[in-house]
Write an enzyme that holds these catalytic residues in place. Structure first.
Site, mmCIF file in Angstrom:
data_model
loop_
_atom_site.group_PDB
_atom_site.id
_atom_site.type_symbol
_atom_site.label_atom_id
_atom_site.label_comp_id
_atom_site.label_asym_id
_atom_site.label_seq_id
_atom_site.Cartn_x
_atom_site.Cartn_y
_atom_site.Cartn_z
ATOM 1 N N LEU A 184 0.855 -1.186 0.000
ATOM 2 C CA LEU A 184 0.000 0.000 0.000
ATOM 3 C C LEU A 184 0.891 1.235 0.000
ATOM 4 O O LEU A 184 1.740 1.392 0.883
ATOM 5 C CB LEU A 184 -0.909 0.012 1.226
ATOM 6 C CG LEU A 184 -2.219 -0.781 1.114
ATOM 7 C CD1 LEU A 184 -1.955 -2.255 0.848
ATOM 8 C CD2 LEU A 184 -3.066 -0.618 2.374
ATOM 9 N N ILE A 185 0.701 2.106 -0.976
ATOM 10 C CA ILE A 185 1.544 3.299 -1.096
ATOM 11 C C ILE A 185 0.659 4.541 -1.180
ATOM 12 O O ILE A 185 -0.288 4.597 -1.961
ATOM 13 C CB ILE A 185 2.491 3.203 -2.310
ATOM 14 C CG1 ILE A 185 3.475 4.372 -2.316
ATOM 15 C CG2 ILE A 185 1.730 3.067 -3.629
ATOM 16 C CD1 ILE A 185 4.700 4.145 -3.168
ATOM 17 N N LYS A 266 -9.272 2.053 7.761
ATOM 18 C CA LYS A 266 -8.180 1.093 7.578
ATOM 19 C C LYS A 266 -8.724 -0.319 7.331
ATOM 20 O O LYS A 266 -8.184 -1.064 6.503
ATOM 21 C CB LYS A 266 -7.267 1.101 8.807
ATOM 22 C CG LYS A 266 -6.409 2.349 8.940
ATOM 23 C CD LYS A 266 -5.339 2.406 7.868
ATOM 24 C CE LYS A 266 -4.418 3.604 8.032
ATOM 25 N NZ LYS A 266 -3.580 3.541 9.237
ATOM 26 N N GLY A 288 2.806 0.652 5.809
ATOM 27 C CA GLY A 288 3.856 1.431 6.455
ATOM 28 C C GLY A 288 3.535 1.779 7.891
ATOM 29 O O GLY A 288 4.082 2.733 8.437
ATOM 30 N N GLN A 297 -2.904 3.222 14.993
ATOM 31 C CA GLN A 297 -1.782 2.289 15.004
ATOM 32 C C GLN A 297 -1.378 1.869 16.420
ATOM 33 O O GLN A 297 -0.230 1.499 16.657
ATOM 34 C CB GLN A 297 -0.595 2.898 14.247
ATOM 35 C CG GLN A 297 -0.881 3.087 12.768
ATOM 36 C CD GLN A 297 0.220 3.807 12.013
ATOM 37 O OE1 GLN A 297 1.351 3.877 12.469
ATOM 38 N NE2 GLN A 297 -0.113 4.347 10.846
ATOM 39 N N CYS A 457 13.014 15.558 -19.257
ATOM 40 C CA CYS A 457 13.682 14.364 -18.743
ATOM 41 C C CYS A 457 13.924 13.436 -19.927
ATOM 42 O O CYS A 457 13.410 13.665 -21.025
ATOM 43 C CB CYS A 457 12.869 13.662 -17.650
ATOM 44 S SG CYS A 457 11.332 12.932 -18.233
#
Length: 483
Positions: A184-185, A266, A288, A297, A457
């Site tokens: 998960l990002i 969550k 994370g 958490q 780029c």
């Protein structure tokens, strides 16, 4: 000729013969896959406990070193040089040419391994070469125990190998030493570092993104994911999955008690992640999360969140302090980019619970229309991360792209400092500003708003994403330069 000796992670060396052989073969294939981008004729050879890489493209030395430092499974590697010699004095002269500048003001010793028939022993070679260097470099000193520099030589028949310079590698295991995971990002430090640690462990890590901030949020997170994959996981293709989670957030805010918002969010994310993981044939989810970092958490809340799914949830940052995480983010090159990502979260409670009761959470979830979660999963987008260039082009289709620059244009080279150093963009008629992509969002507002700028780029991926982000921030004086 470039030559590198690659040392595997010590944990690989103590494995059984079959496991060590498999790990070595994986690393050998990964080296070929990645380094062929620099030299299509790259040569990689396995020699029991190490690998040898050879290339004729000496001008690419810096690029090879940068790549080797970011390949999982390499603990150290050394640039070496193989030379012919006529006698012991000839070896001394050639070693002196390599090490003279490095020895100034340092202590050193010479270690020799020798095979074949020679007029000197290994010990005699060490004394002759070490004594010669000690006389040659006035402020250098021979020290046999814990010297600053150890000069290692391997003499075989009429050739000898000298270690020119030693580098630290990434460590860990080669990809894919384990099964895949779904990471998960969000664009923040935690998820980026957690993903990196999984890759370092030799795990192919796919990306799952829950979008809470529209196109700008997705563009920024894609950029971070693409950077992590391209730098550390380039040997294997992975998926980038994007889920528009705002409809779920709106449903939660409307129907769930304020104190339970974070935990319920969550849990629904874990349920969605579990569904997508099963769809992709993946057995584990990576987050994370770190103990006590935020209200959701705590151990009690994480226990409730875990019960949302039977899928294994991995938390590599579970004991890390926030500063530890930021330090790793800086080390791997994502700290500046993550710091520019806004906090996109529609589920912020003034008084969140730190000890959620499972019964209360289940009762709150029962009020939520499950069809909404099902709908966002149905419309999730799954990309091959290698096609991000194409996807960026589609998303940024309204971004102006110019092959020929106007006379007064200024070009912003958004490549990383390593890229610009090895291959700087030089334009005779236009000013080029080197601002890495991870600093552009914070530095662009200080540039002249009356001036027209063009992002550049090598492949056009980062330049398009950065241009899109700046336009989302309200800037209109930015476009893409694609010569």
């Amino acid at each position: 000729m470039l030559e590198f000796i690659i040392k595997l992670h010590p944990e690989i060396a103590i494995k059984s013969k079959s496991v060590r052989q498999r790990q070595t073969e994986l690393l050998e294939r990964n080296l070929i896959t990645i380094l062929k981008r620099l030299d299509p004729k790259i040569a990689v050879r396995s020699v029991y406990d190490h690998l040898i890489v050879r290339s004729k493209l000496a001008a690419q030395r810096g690029s090879f070193i940068a790549r080797l430092q970011c390949i999982p499974g390499i603990v150290t590697f050394a640039e070496t040089k193989t030379c012919h010699f006529t006698d012991l004095h000839d070896i001394f002269l050639q070693v002196a040419a390599v090490y003279r500048a490095q020895l100034s003001g340092k202590t050193f010793c010479v270690r020799v391994k020798r095979q074949g028939n020679h007029e000197f022993s290994s010990l005699e070679a060490e004394r002759y070469i070490g004594g010669g260097l000690n006389q040659l470099v006035n402020n250098a000193k021979v020290q046999l125990k814990q010297p600053d520099i150890t000069i290692k030589l391997e003499i075989k028949q009429e050739k000898f190998l000298v270690v020119v310079e030693t580098f630290s590698g990434m460590g860990g295991f080669p990809i894919p030493a384990q099964q895949d995971v779904l990471s998960l990002i969000s664009g923040g430090y935690d998820s980026a570092v957690a993903t990196y640690l999984m890759i370092r462990k030799g795990i192919r890590s796919h990306f799952l993104f829950f979008n809470l901030g529209g196109n700008a949020h997705e563009a920024g997170v894609r950029e971070i994911a693409f950077y992590i994959w391209q730098k550390y996981g380039l040997s294997h293709r992975v998926k980038f999955v994007s889920v528009d989670f705002m409809p779920v957030v709106n449903e939660i805010v409307a129907k769930v008690d304020s104190s339970l918002l974070g935990v319920v969010l969550k849990r629904l994310m874990m349920q969605a992640a579990s569904h997508i993981a099963a769809q992709l044939g993946i057995q584990a989810i990576v987050t994370g999360e770190s103990i006590g970092q935020v209200a959701s958490q705590t151990i009690a809340n994480l226990a409730v969140i875990d019960r949302a799914t039977d899928t294994l949830i991995l938390r590599p940052l579970i004991y890390h302090d926030k500063q530890d995480i930021i330090d790793i983010a800086r080390q791997i090159g994502v700290e500046a980019l993550c710091s520019t990502m806004p906090e996109y979260c529609g589920v912020i409670s003034k008084s969140p619970t730190i000890n959620a009761a499972l019964d209360a959470v289940l009762a709150a979830e029962a009020k939520i229309d499950v069809a909404i979660l099902s709908n966002v999963l149905t419309h999730s987008k799954i990309y091959d991360i290698r096609t991000i260039e194409y996807q960026a082009e589609q998303q940024a289709r309204t971004v102006a792209t110019e092959a020929v620059l106007p006379r007064d244009a200024i070009v912003i080279d958004v490549r990383s400092p390593e890229e610009t150093e090895h291959q700087p963009l030089q334009l005779q008629q236009h000013l080029v500003l080197e601002i890495p992509f991870f600093r552009l969002a914070s530095q662009f507002p200080s540039l002249d708003p009356q001036q027209q700028y063009y992002c550049y780029c090598e492949h056009g991926v980062m330049s398009r994403l950065q241009t899109l982000l700046l336009q989302e921030m309200g800037f209109t004086n930015i476009a893409v330069y694609r010569p």
